[in-house]
Write an enzyme that holds these catalytic residues in place. Structure first.
Site, PDB file in Angstrom:
ATOM      1  N   LYS A  90      34.649  54.596  34.728  1.00 14.67           N
ATOM      2  CA  LYS A  90      34.725  53.283  35.387  1.00 14.67           C
ATOM      3  C   LYS A  90      36.160  52.871  35.731  1.00 14.67           C
ATOM      4  O   LYS A  90      36.395  52.193  36.717  1.00 14.67           O
ATOM      5  CB  LYS A  90      34.082  52.214  34.505  1.00 14.67           C
ATOM      6  CG  LYS A  90      32.565  52.274  34.522  1.00 14.67           C
ATOM      7  CD  LYS A  90      31.963  51.026  33.911  1.00 14.67           C
ATOM      8  CE  LYS A  90      30.456  50.985  34.130  1.00 14.67           C
ATOM      9  NZ  LYS A  90      29.745  51.972  33.297  1.00 14.67           N
ATOM     10  N   GLU A 112      31.351  40.750  37.347  1.00 10.73           N
ATOM     11  CA  GLU A 112      30.219  40.441  36.489  1.00 10.73           C
ATOM     12  C   GLU A 112      29.924  41.690  35.669  1.00 10.73           C
ATOM     13  O   GLU A 112      30.244  42.813  36.067  1.00 10.73           O
ATOM     14  CB  GLU A 112      29.004  40.027  37.309  1.00 10.73           C
ATOM     15  CG  GLU A 112      28.078  41.143  37.709  1.00 10.73           C
ATOM     16  CD  GLU A 112      28.600  41.996  38.854  1.00 10.73           C
ATOM     17  OE1 GLU A 112      29.496  41.519  39.579  1.00 10.73           O
ATOM     18  OE2 GLU A 112      28.118  43.126  39.004  1.00 10.73           O
ATOM     19  N   SER A 379      30.098  61.534  31.927  1.00  9.61           N
ATOM     20  CA  SER A 379      30.669  60.295  32.468  1.00  9.61           C
ATOM     21  C   SER A 379      31.434  59.464  31.453  1.00  9.61           C
ATOM     22  O   SER A 379      32.339  58.717  31.811  1.00  9.61           O
ATOM     23  CB  SER A 379      29.570  59.443  33.108  1.00  9.61           C
ATOM     24  OG  SER A 379      28.510  59.228  32.202  1.00  9.61           O
TER      25      SER A 379
HETATM   26  C1  LIG Z   1      28.494  52.519  33.611  1.00 10.13           C
HETATM   27  C2  LIG Z   1      28.264  53.910  33.177  1.00 10.13           C
HETATM   28  C3  LIG Z   1      27.339  54.774  33.843  1.00 10.13           C
HETATM   29  C4  LIG Z   1      26.470  54.324  34.977  1.00 10.13           C
HETATM   30  O1  LIG Z   1      27.113  53.891  36.113  1.00 10.13           O
HETATM   31  P1  LIG Z   1      27.227  54.770  37.437  1.00 10.13           P
HETATM   32  O2  LIG Z   1      27.759  53.823  38.433  1.00 10.13           O
HETATM   33  O3  LIG Z   1      25.846  55.272  37.767  1.00 10.13           O
HETATM   34  O4  LIG Z   1      28.141  55.897  37.148  1.00 10.13           O
HETATM   35  C5  LIG Z   1      27.232  56.076  33.407  1.00 10.13           C
HETATM   36  N1  LIG Z   1      27.942  56.528  32.356  1.00 10.13           N
HETATM   37  C6  LIG Z   1      28.815  55.748  31.691  1.00 10.13           C
HETATM   38  C7  LIG Z   1      29.559  56.324  30.553  1.00 10.13           C
HETATM   39  C8  LIG Z   1      28.999  54.421  32.070  1.00 10.13           C
HETATM   40  O5  LIG Z   1      29.860  53.646  31.399  1.00 10.13           O
END
Ligand SMILES: *Cc1c(COP(=O)(O)O)cnc(C)c1O
Length: 396
Positions: A90, A112, A379
């Site tokens: 993010k 938000e 992610s």
């Molecule tokens: C917020 C988040 C997601 C989901 O958001 P995307 O916009 O689909 O990437 C996925 N993995 C993690 C670790 C997150 O913090």
């Protein structure tokens, strides 16, 4: 392959700008400013500098030897977005948008947040650049995510609990929009995924595409060729599009996006927009979403807060329609199993969101050709989820 968007912000039939007239000037100003900034060398260099020196990019592409052995077929690489500062992808987008806001002469950031992860990343970028930061959050969510509320405050942000409607994310979105329209001269609205009205979906995608650009270079260096398969979880869709986008023109690269199957197929029990949803408008963009018979936004459920959202980015709806990307879902139980599995097999505790992608691959690996190259986007890291897993694992 060109996926757009076109001038009006459409990816095929999806996207656009479904907002009250009062919001339009702000969107047009943003579109113009972003268009100019991305052509400017100094701006791009500045984004790159903070990604490198502050976030720790490039993140490694790690060959997961024990995971590969356990699967017995494909060779699995993990793109380590979990090693970013603040523990997930993010921050890539927050750095980009905060620098853009500064370039536009705006010194106040609003956002938000539902679970609080985007709020924390936004508050981090605001602190880094000395900007004022206000985060809107449903009262219900501030209770459920009190630790993240504390983190945001620690970083100097003001957290405004929203007491209207269902007291959750969509009410916080409405409040943030209202604030933006009222204070647009000084304020940038920092959206956290490839959602919202044009130009947000394309801008957030561009800021996240650093993931795929790096992965492409890294896999070619390691293996001398492109991957056969990319896998990522899909909440709003930013980490997945970030990985996928630089490969969209490579027809031989298969791509799979994994949504949250939650605890079952009933409306309200999952966040699988593509298998259980239909087309509609939320947060200013036309895409797939979960709503009931009366057109009201349906409640969603997932063990992972980041995938627990009723809509999905419009570019994903287009990529699904053209067949370029496959979308599937994985339930809470399988994601929790994969959380433990990756922790023990590689010593990497994944975010529960990322664990959905691991769970899908764990199952699909059996039918993949031996030696196929797979990149899985990790992610985020799972530190934030340890309490959920410890307390709730038996209840999902
Ligand atoms: C917020 C988040 C997601 C989901 O958001 P995307 O916009 O689909 O990437 C996925 N993995 C993690 C670790 C997150 O913090």
């Amino acid at each position: 392959m060109k996926t757009g968007p076109d001038k009006a912000g459409y990816f095929g039939a999806y996207g656009g700008r479904f907002v009250p007239e009062t919001v339009m000037p702000a969107l047009l100003e943003l579109e113009e400013a972003y268009g100019a900034a991305k052509k400017e060398k100094a701006f791009r260099r500045s984004v790159d500098r903070y990604l490198k020196e502050y976030c720790g990019r490039p993140t490694p592409l790690y060959f997961a030897e024990r995971l590969t052995a356990a699967f017995g077929g494909p060779r699995v690489y993990l793109k380590r977005e979990d090693l970013n500062h603040t523990g997930a992808h993010k921050i890539n987008n927050c750095i980009g948008q905060a620098l853009l806001a500064k370039r536009m002469g705006k010194n106040r950031i609003i956002a938000e947040t539902g679970a609080g992860q985007h709020g924390v990343a936004t508050a981090t970028a605001a602190a880094l650049f000395g900007m004022k930061c206000v985060i809107y959050m449903g009262v219900e969510d501030t209770r459920r995510q009190s630790l993240n509320v504390f983190r945001m405050k620690m970083l100097g942000a003001e957290v405004v609990p929203v007491d209207s409607g269902s007291k959750t994310l969509k009410d916080a979105i409405n409040e943030a929009m209202r604030d933006w329209v009222t204070h647009v001269k000084t304020t940038h609205y920092l959206l956290g995924s490839v959602l919202g009205p044009h130009p947000y979906p394309v801008m957030v995608r561009d800021f996240q595409a650093v993931i795929g650009r790096e992965a492409r270079r890294q896999i070619v260096r390691a293996e001398g060729r492109l991957p056969d398969l990319l896998v990522a979880c899909v909440g709003g869709g930013s980490n997945s599009i970030g990985l996928f986008h630089p490969f969209l023109g490579d027809d031989a690269v298969r791509m799979v996006g994994v949504e949250a199957g939650g605890r079952g197929k009933k409306l309200g029990d999952h966040a699988a927009r593509f298998s259980g949803g239909s087309i509609g408008v939320l947060q200013g963009t036309l895409s797939y979403l979960l709503h009931d018979r009366h057109g009201q936004i349906a409640p969603t459920h997932s063990v992972s807060a980041g995938l627990d959202y009723p809509s999905v980015g419009p570019e994903h709806s287009h990529l699904r329609e053209t067949g370029r990307v496959e979308y599937t879902s994985v339930g809470d139980r399988a994601a929790l199993d994969a959380f433990h599995f990756l922790s023990r097999t590689e010593g990497i505790v994944p975010a529960l969101e990322s664990a959905h992608a691991v769970a899908w691959l764990r199952k699909a690996a059996r039918s993949l050709p031996k030696g196929d190259l797979v990149i899985l986007n990790l992610s985020g890291r799972g530190d934030k989820d340890v309490v959920t897993v410890a307390s709730g694992a038996s209840q999902v």
